[in-house]
Scaffold this active site. Sequence first.
Site, short mmCIF file in Angstrom:
data_model
loop_
_atom_site.label_atom_id
_atom_site.label_comp_id
_atom_site.label_asym_id
_atom_site.label_seq_id
_atom_site.Cartn_x
_atom_site.Cartn_y
_atom_site.Cartn_z
CG HIS A 1 49.54 30.78 63.83
ND1 HIS A 1 50.59 29.85 63.47
CD2 HIS A 1 48.35 30.33 63.03
CE1 HIS A 1 50.08 28.91 62.66
NE2 HIS A 1 49.01 29.38 62.30
CE1 TYR B 1 58.46 27.64 67.02
CE2 TYR B 1 60.84 27.45 66.72
CZ TYR B 1 59.65 28.07 66.55
OH TYR B 1 59.73 29.22 65.68
N PRO C 1 67.86 30.56 62.75
CG PRO C 1 66.98 29.00 60.99
CD PRO C 1 68.30 29.51 61.88
CE LYS D 1 62.20 37.78 67.67
NZ LYS D 1 60.53 37.53 67.35
CE1 TYR E 1 59.02 31.76 67.58
CE2 TYR E 1 56.90 32.79 66.95
CZ TYR E 1 57.89 31.82 66.77
OH TYR E 1 57.63 30.93 65.60
C1 LIG Z 1 68.29 29.65 53.24
C2 LIG Z 1 67.75 30.45 54.37
C3 LIG Z 1 66.35 30.29 54.97
C4 LIG Z 1 66.00 31.13 56.08
N1 LIG Z 1 64.72 30.90 56.79
C5 LIG Z 1 64.55 31.86 57.75
C6 LIG Z 1 63.21 31.47 58.41
O1 LIG Z 1 62.83 30.45 58.43
N2 LIG Z 1 62.96 32.25 59.34
C7 LIG Z 1 63.50 33.80 59.76
O2 LIG Z 1 63.14 34.48 60.27
N3 LIG Z 1 64.66 33.87 58.64
C8 LIG Z 1 65.09 33.12 57.74
N4 LIG Z 1 66.07 33.59 57.11
C9 LIG Z 1 66.77 34.58 57.08
C10 LIG Z 1 65.96 35.77 56.42
O3 LIG Z 1 65.41 35.20 55.17
C11 LIG Z 1 66.83 37.03 56.12
O4 LIG Z 1 67.12 37.42 57.55
C12 LIG Z 1 66.38 37.93 55.34
O5 LIG Z 1 66.18 37.44 53.99
C13 LIG Z 1 67.29 39.21 55.44
O6 LIG Z 1 66.60 40.01 54.50
P1 LIG Z 1 67.89 41.06 53.84
O7 LIG Z 1 67.15 41.96 52.76
O8 LIG Z 1 68.46 41.88 54.67
O9 LIG Z 1 68.85 40.01 53.00
P2 LIG Z 1 68.46 39.31 51.65
O10 LIG Z 1 67.12 38.54 51.64
O11 LIG Z 1 69.63 38.26 51.48
O12 LIG Z 1 68.76 40.20 50.37
C14 LIG Z 1 70.08 40.81 50.02
C15 LIG Z 1 69.88 41.01 48.36
O13 LIG Z 1 70.96 41.60 47.99
C16 LIG Z 1 71.46 40.96 46.82
N5 LIG Z 1 72.97 41.15 46.67
C17 LIG Z 1 73.96 40.51 47.18
N6 LIG Z 1 74.91 40.72 46.64
C18 LIG Z 1 74.57 41.76 45.67
C19 LIG Z 1 75.63 42.66 44.98
N7 LIG Z 1 76.86 42.54 44.96
N8 LIG Z 1 74.97 43.33 44.12
C20 LIG Z 1 73.56 43.87 44.18
N9 LIG Z 1 72.84 42.85 44.90
C21 LIG Z 1 73.30 41.92 45.65
C22 LIG Z 1 70.83 39.50 46.71
O14 LIG Z 1 70.75 38.84 45.82
C23 LIG Z 1 69.61 39.67 47.70
O15 LIG Z 1 68.41 39.85 46.84
C24 LIG Z 1 66.62 32.73 56.02
C25 LIG Z 1 67.73 32.73 55.34
C26 LIG Z 1 68.23 31.84 54.47
C27 LIG Z 1 69.51 31.93 53.60
#
Ligand SMILES: Cc1cc2nc3c(=O)[nH]c(=O)nc-3n(C[C@H](O)[C@H](O)[C@H](O)COP(=O)(O)OP(=O)(O)OC[C@H]3O[C@@H](n4cnc5c(N)ncnc54)[C@H](O)[C@@H]3O)c2cc1C
Length: 385
Positions: free
Chosen positions: A68, A196, A287, A291, A379
């Site tokens: 996009h 948006y 969200p 980011k 963005y």
């Molecule tokens: C419902 C939802 C919708 C979202 N929508 C958007 C969006 O539209 N746009 C956007 O930019 N961002 C969005 N986000 C944010 C984005 O998805 C996150 O910023 C991203 O997933 C971050 O990645 P991460 O790897 O840091 O964390 P996570 O993806 O949370 O990964 C962390 C991992 O650690 C694991 N874990 C947790 N505790 C333990 C433990 N004790 N031992 C071992 N493993 C563990 C979890 O199971 C998970 O797999 C959303 C988040 C949520 C919750």
Amino acid sequence: MAIVGAGPAGLTLAQLLHAHGVESVVLEARSRDYVERRLRAGVLEQGTVDLLRELGVSARMDAEAIEHGGIHLQFAGDRHHVPMRELTGRGITIWGQTEVVKDLIAARLEAGLPLHFEVQDVTVHDVESERPRVRYRHAGADHELECDAIAGCDGSHGVCRPSLPAGALREFSREYPYGWLGILAEVEPSIDELVYAHHARGFALLSLRSPTLSRYYVQVAHDEDVANWPDERIWEELQARTALAGWTLREGPILEKGVTGMRSFVVEPMQHGRLFLAGDAAHIVPPTGAKGLNLAISDVAILGEALVALCRDGDATALTSYSARALRRVWRAEHFSWWMTSMLHRPPDGDPFEERLQLAQLRYVTSSDAAATSLAENYVGLPWG
Ligand SMILES: Cc1cc2nc3c(=O)[nH]c(=O)nc-3n(C[C@H](O)[C@H](O)[C@H](O)COP(=O)(O)OP(=O)(O)OC[C@H]3O[C@@H](n4cnc5c(N)ncnc54)[C@H](O)[C@@H]3O)c2cc1C
């Protein structure tokens, strides 16, 4: 290296370390199936796309993702295009977080590298020493892993951040009275680029995942019960909040729905001894600015480079400045996400003063090239550095 968490941050870090010959073990609490189906983000910045390409996990993304060059801002009955590519030379890529995660998991398992799902009781020890340890239970046995460093990539509810000593980290947070009710619908997107929409009934966002899957959101209370939202009510709100003369929002079967409350959160510093926090373990953004996923990837790009310097060259200099480097980018994204959220959501009391300010800002960003460029460069993602 021990990596706790197989979300985008942990898996990308593992792939990056492997590309530079650094060994790591990834520990994940959930099952592979759960992690691969967890529906979340879907907008990738150019820097994220470039890194996934560099790491050799982009074949499906390159073949199937949608590019996009802009977004639409809709308010006061009109839809305005913000031509981000024209303004900044960069665009965004629509490709689900689930797909990013699937490809990273497949690459790791195909290479025969350690990635353990359904681990239990993960605890971290001796993080202030140069040989920290991680204990965990897997497949019915207790394990202990001694390593050079631990990456806490375990998201906002993980164990790494809370296991640091009291006073080691400072927390900054902001709660919002808003939540998003998000749906995934089996219907061809009705729009060419994201919309948006600012509306008196509340914010709405029209997004997509593929040519046959639409991802739509409506603003709800931060603690809204999804049971209050039968499918008909969701479509009625989406129709009302995004209505435009001569344009139709197509409806289809809703495959998934859920409510996410909004929060801004940052810890400083993102490291303590040999434990390094990355992604949602260290910060959360609402969200609205798309980011969260991108920040998780940029954190581990910085962290990965520093860990390679440590493990390959024995040089810990870059690691000492990991937090400071990452936080500069994190706070820029925190501000942008807060700003987009404040500009687009209806305050719970419908404060007319705030509404006039929002409309003034929306008119400004859609009529001034300088203001539109500022929105656009944030963005699409500021250059990594
Ligand atoms: C419902 C939802 C919708 C979202 N929508 C958007 C969006 O539209 N746009 C956007 O930019 N961002 C969005 N986000 C944010 C984005 O998805 C996150 O910023 C991203 O997933 C971050 O990645 P991460 O790897 O840091 O964390 P996570 O993806 O949370 O990964 C962390 C991992 O650690 C694991 N874990 C947790 N505790 C333990 C433990 N004790 N031992 C071992 N493993 C563990 C979890 O199971 C998970 O797999 C959303 C988040 C949520 C919750």
